[in-house]
Design an enzyme around this catalytic site. Structure first.
Site, PDB file in Angstrom:
ATOM      1  N   CYS A 104      47.676  35.827  74.189  1.00 58.10           N
ATOM      2  CA  CYS A 104      47.958  36.372  75.517  1.00 58.10           C
ATOM      3  C   CYS A 104      46.652  36.745  76.227  1.00 58.10           C
ATOM      4  O   CYS A 104      45.848  37.503  75.696  1.00 58.10           O
ATOM      5  CB  CYS A 104      48.882  37.578  75.406  1.00 58.10           C
ATOM      6  N   HIS A 106      46.848  26.763  71.233  1.00 57.48           N
ATOM      7  CA  HIS A 106      46.779  26.366  72.646  1.00 57.48           C
ATOM      8  C   HIS A 106      45.306  26.052  72.921  1.00 57.48           C
ATOM      9  O   HIS A 106      44.457  26.935  72.771  1.00 57.48           O
ATOM     10  CB  HIS A 106      47.305  27.520  73.514  1.00 57.48           C
ATOM     11  N   GLY A 109      49.246  22.411  75.120  1.00 53.06           N
ATOM     12  CA  GLY A 109      48.472  22.246  76.330  1.00 53.06           C
ATOM     13  C   GLY A 109      48.754  20.957  77.053  1.00 53.06           C
ATOM     14  O   GLY A 109      48.427  19.875  76.581  1.00 53.06           O
TER      15      GLY A 109
HETATM   16  C1  LIG Z   1      55.227  31.531  82.752  1.00 54.51           C
HETATM   17  C2  LIG Z   1      54.562  31.517  81.409  1.00 54.51           C
HETATM   18  C3  LIG Z   1      54.902  32.479  80.467  1.00 54.51           C
HETATM   19  C4  LIG Z   1      54.290  32.475  79.201  1.00 54.51           C
HETATM   20  N1  LIG Z   1      54.658  33.412  78.276  1.00 54.51           N
HETATM   21  C5  LIG Z   1      54.127  33.372  77.018  1.00 54.51           C
HETATM   22  C6  LIG Z   1      54.562  34.274  76.002  1.00 54.51           C
HETATM   23  O1  LIG Z   1      55.419  35.143  76.203  1.00 54.51           O
HETATM   24  N2  LIG Z   1      53.988  34.159  74.775  1.00 54.51           N
HETATM   25  C7  LIG Z   1      53.031  33.214  74.491  1.00 54.51           C
HETATM   26  O2  LIG Z   1      52.550  33.138  73.362  1.00 54.51           O
HETATM   27  N3  LIG Z   1      52.623  32.351  75.432  1.00 54.51           N
HETATM   28  C8  LIG Z   1      53.146  32.398  76.673  1.00 54.51           C
HETATM   29  N4  LIG Z   1      52.751  31.476  77.610  1.00 54.51           N
HETATM   30  C9  LIG Z   1      51.810  30.405  77.222  1.00 54.51           C
HETATM   31  C10 LIG Z   1      52.574  29.168  76.757  1.00 54.51           C
HETATM   32  O3  LIG Z   1      53.394  29.449  75.651  1.00 54.51           O
HETATM   33  C11 LIG Z   1      51.644  27.996  76.388  1.00 54.51           C
HETATM   34  O4  LIG Z   1      50.848  28.336  75.306  1.00 54.51           O
HETATM   35  C12 LIG Z   1      50.744  27.576  77.532  1.00 54.51           C
HETATM   36  O5  LIG Z   1      51.439  27.569  78.761  1.00 54.51           O
HETATM   37  C13 LIG Z   1      50.130  26.187  77.312  1.00 54.51           C
HETATM   38  O6  LIG Z   1      51.095  25.192  77.226  1.00 54.51           O
HETATM   39  P1  LIG Z   1      51.436  24.180  78.454  1.00 54.51           P
HETATM   40  O7  LIG Z   1      50.156  23.581  78.904  1.00 54.51           O
HETATM   41  O8  LIG Z   1      52.409  23.228  77.837  1.00 54.51           O
HETATM   42  O9  LIG Z   1      52.015  25.018  79.547  1.00 54.51           O
HETATM   43  C14 LIG Z   1      53.323  31.484  78.880  1.00 54.51           C
HETATM   44  C15 LIG Z   1      52.994  30.511  79.845  1.00 54.51           C
HETATM   45  C16 LIG Z   1      53.595  30.514  81.090  1.00 54.51           C
HETATM   46  C17 LIG Z   1      53.223  29.462  82.093  1.00 54.51           C
END
Ligand SMILES: Cc1cc2nc3c(=O)[nH]c(=O)nc-3n(C[C@H](O)[C@H](O)[C@H](O)COP(=O)(O)O)c2cc1C
Length: 666
Positions: free
Chosen positions: A397, A468, A510
């Protein structure tokens, strides 16, 4: 072909382009950072349970009031792309019926009850039932629903001035044979019958006993935590023998000076080797106070499975259920704060709720030290251990207030403390495995995961790791680093081979946005799978694409059917009464605030589409497709009205981030 489009532009075919001006790129950093129960600045929720909103005790032990204010100011500055002060009120009816009477039961408070018991009076003041359209009634032209023959019957009812619409359907009642909201249901016409000569006479609720008995086993949500348990936690009477023994053990260790204040990697790492090993998580030495059983962890066989990322606010139960129906195998609840679990917060404990269709389900915890994370894990294991398949530790986070308290991605720079946390959580969770979600590092150019991950794999016994491929500092506009993910996978596999340990699943994360993209990432980096976050928010059907190894040119009608499905799941989770209906509307609008970003692949010159490509203003192949592409939040409300009826006047939806040039609805 590609030369015709400037870099970063979605290659929309000329016949669909309305204006060459690209849409602005939505601020995903703001979307991730603007969290309901994490931010100390923005405090809003429908549920009216305030206890999780207070600054969480113990998370920031050495921060003065002035420091905290400064942090809040800094945080505010950083969150320029966010809409501040979003407030979502719980919608109530003016004349409120007692919920016991509504369900056809007897209220023990009798005339003392503060809600009305007069069903007839309640129904004459009640707004008219909402017409929930069947799939076959959906259309691609305005108003996007075909009225059908049922209209005639509806008019007949209208003549009786009744609030009932016998032509509607209550999706909860059709799925489970009964509706817990009874007379308060906004789709009441579907499950009430007249006893006597007309609708305004005696009414009785219809229950399908056989279906209800079946649904009790197959459709009931899991992990309801008793209010008494939360009270015990709040008043610190909740037993936590494993945590107490473990915390005592690490406090008494000559190498641990003061566990509560360990901050730097040097301090945190000092002399910890004796306590930590991958095996410690699986079998522990007994302490004199609390005999520990040998506990074998459940192994996670996740290779090849699809994984929906934890997503604060938007990764709610109805959304996860939607993704499951489209092919997601593993789901994880929204991040919850260890301190708020320990404070007995109703909101935090609602994050452990699981739908039975979630085949592999985990709970994610954030915290900054063993003394909160270990007991929180112990409580989760005791209350929901049977129905939680893993507990994930958040080490990714990026939010300032979380990071500055030493939680989330801050743990990446405190490996000693992290080891103690993982070891303790492993003990507290018994056979439930601990998993971990990390980022590449804290600062750009200073990646640390390649050093940390082999240690986690070999010393601290996790069941799965997700990386990530961005640092905390990195913005979403810059792509995740899959070369680095590959390097980390190799480092872990080498360490496992050296130490003669079986490989644990590693997921990368990612930018996965299409089937081709997904499988290329898997093959290139050697991960066991890719955790999908924004890809699923923008196109929940990505899981079908991944499973079937194809790109799906989904039609607008099919997309509307999925929105209908989300509305159905929302009503089933939040309730079919006025409050539940409008909470469903809110979360539907949250979902649509991502889904409008999908550019139908049938409109593109070439594939695959990329997550960060911005489309020019375009029109769809039909009116519905054009509407679904609208970045105007008022259009999201309009779409919600197809399924949930007109939004009440007092109801507004403010999107999470200022991704568009339009005013919020209101
Ligand atoms: C709206 C939003 C909320 C998220 N909430 C969390 C969360 O509660 N816990 C967490 O570990 N990552 C959270 N993330 C990160 C995602 O789980 C993920 O690691 C990150 O978006 C990268 O993946 P992506 O490129 O497929 O979006 C959040 C991301 C977004 C956009």
């Amino acid at each position: 072909m590609s030369t015709a489009f400037p870099p970063g532009t979605a290659p929309v075919k000329a016949q669909y382009v309305v204006s060459l001006q690209n849409q602005t790129l939505p601020d995903d950093d703001a979307a991730e950072g603007n969290t309901n129960h994490v931010s100390l600045i923005r405090v809003t929720e429908e549920d009216g349970d305030d206890d999780s909103k207070a600054p969480t005790q113990g998370e920031k032990p050495r921060m003065s009031g002035a420091q905290r204010k400064k942090l809040a100011r800094d945080e505010k500055k950083k969150r320029r792309g966010q809409n501040k002060g979003r407030r979502f009120q719980k919608m109530r009816e003016e004349l409120d019926l007692c919920w016991k009477v509504a369900a056809g039961e007897t209220c023990e408070f009798g005339s003392e009850c503060r809600f009305t018991h007069n069903v007839g009076e309640y129904l004459s003041a009640k707004p008219r039932d909402v017409k929930f359209p069947a799939v076959s009634e959906l259309s691609t032209e305005p108003p996007f629903v075909i009225p059908g023959d049922a209209g005639a019957v509806a008019n007949q009812v209208a003549e009786t001035q009744s609030s009932l619409d016998p032509t509607t359907m209550c999706t909860v009642h059709s799925e489970t044979g009964k509706c817990r909201h009874g007379f308060k249901c906004r789709f009441l016409g579907a499950h009430v019958e007249a006893v006597g000569n007309g609708f305004s006479d005696e009414l009785s609720l219809i229950v399908d006993g056989e279906k209800a008995a079946h649904a009790a086993v197959s459709a009931t949500e899991l992990n309801f935590v008793d209010p008494d348990v939360r009270k015990q936690l709040r008043t610190r009477k909740y037993p936590r023998p494993v945590s107490d023994a473990y915390l005592k053990e690490i406090q008494q260790s000559p190498d641990t000076k003061d566990e509560e204040i360990l901050e730097t990697p040097e301090e945190a790492g000092a002399g910890f080797e004796a306590l930590t090993s991958r095996d410690i998580g699986m079998s522990q030495t007994d302490t004199p106070d609390t005999p520990m059983r040998f506990v074998e962890k459940k192994r996670l066989h996740w290779s090849g499975k699809t994984y929906l990322a934890p997503l604060t606010t938007v990764g709610n139960l109805p959304f996860r259920r939607l993704c499951i129906s489209l092919g997601a195998d593993i789901t994880c609840g929204e991040m919850g704060l260890a301190t708020s679990f320990l404070a007995g917060s109703k909101e935090e404990w609602s994050l452990v709720r699981r739908h039975p269709s979630e085949g592999i389900f985990g709970v994610q915890l954030a915290g900054n030290k063993p003394s909160t994370l270990v007991p929180a894990a112990e409580a989760i294991a005791r209350e929901c251990g049977q129905n939680v398949d893993f507990v994930d530790l958040n080490c990714g986070c990026p939010i300032d207030l979380v990071f500055k308290s030493g939680s989330g991605s801050a743990l990446l720079d405190a490996p000693g403390k992290l080891g103690k946390i993982l070891t303790g959580m492993n003990r507290a969770l018994g056979e439930v495995p601990v998993t971990i979600k990390l980022r590449a590092g804290v600062k750009d150019g200073r990646n640390t995961a390649h050093k940390l991950m082999p240690r986690i794999a070999s010393e601290w016994g996790v069941g799965c790791m997700t990386l990530h491929g961005r640092t905390r500092q990195q913005r979403y506009q810059k792509l995740a680093d899959w070369d680095y993910i590959k390097e980390c996978v190799a480092a872990v596999r080498a360490k496992e081979a050296d130490s003669n340990l079986p490989p644990i699943p590693i997921f990368g994360g990612g930018d996965a946005f299409s089937s081709q993209d997904y499988w290329e990432k898997v093959e290139y980096s050697g991960v066991d799978g890719v955790m999908v976050a924004r890809g699923a928010l923008i196109k929940p059907w990505i899981f079908t694409e991944i499973k079937e190894r194809r790109e799906w040119d989904i039609s607008s009608k099919e997309r509307l059917e999925l929105i209908r499905r989300f509305a159905e799941y929302g009503l089933s989770h939040f309730g079919t009464d006025t409050a539940g209906l409008n909470t469903t509307r809110r979360y539907l609008c949250e979902a649509l605030s991502f889904q409008y970003r999908y550019v139908p692949i049938g409109l593109l010159e070439y594939l695959p589409s990329k997550i960060n490509d911005r489309p020019p203003a375009y029109r769809g192949r039909d009116e519905l497709e054009t509407l679904l592409a609208s970045p105007d939040s008022r259009d999201w409300v309009k779409i919600s009205e197809v399924f949930l009826g007109p939004a009440p006047e007092a109801w507004t939806f403010v999107p999470k981030h200022r991704s568009n040039a339009y005013e919020s609805q209101g």
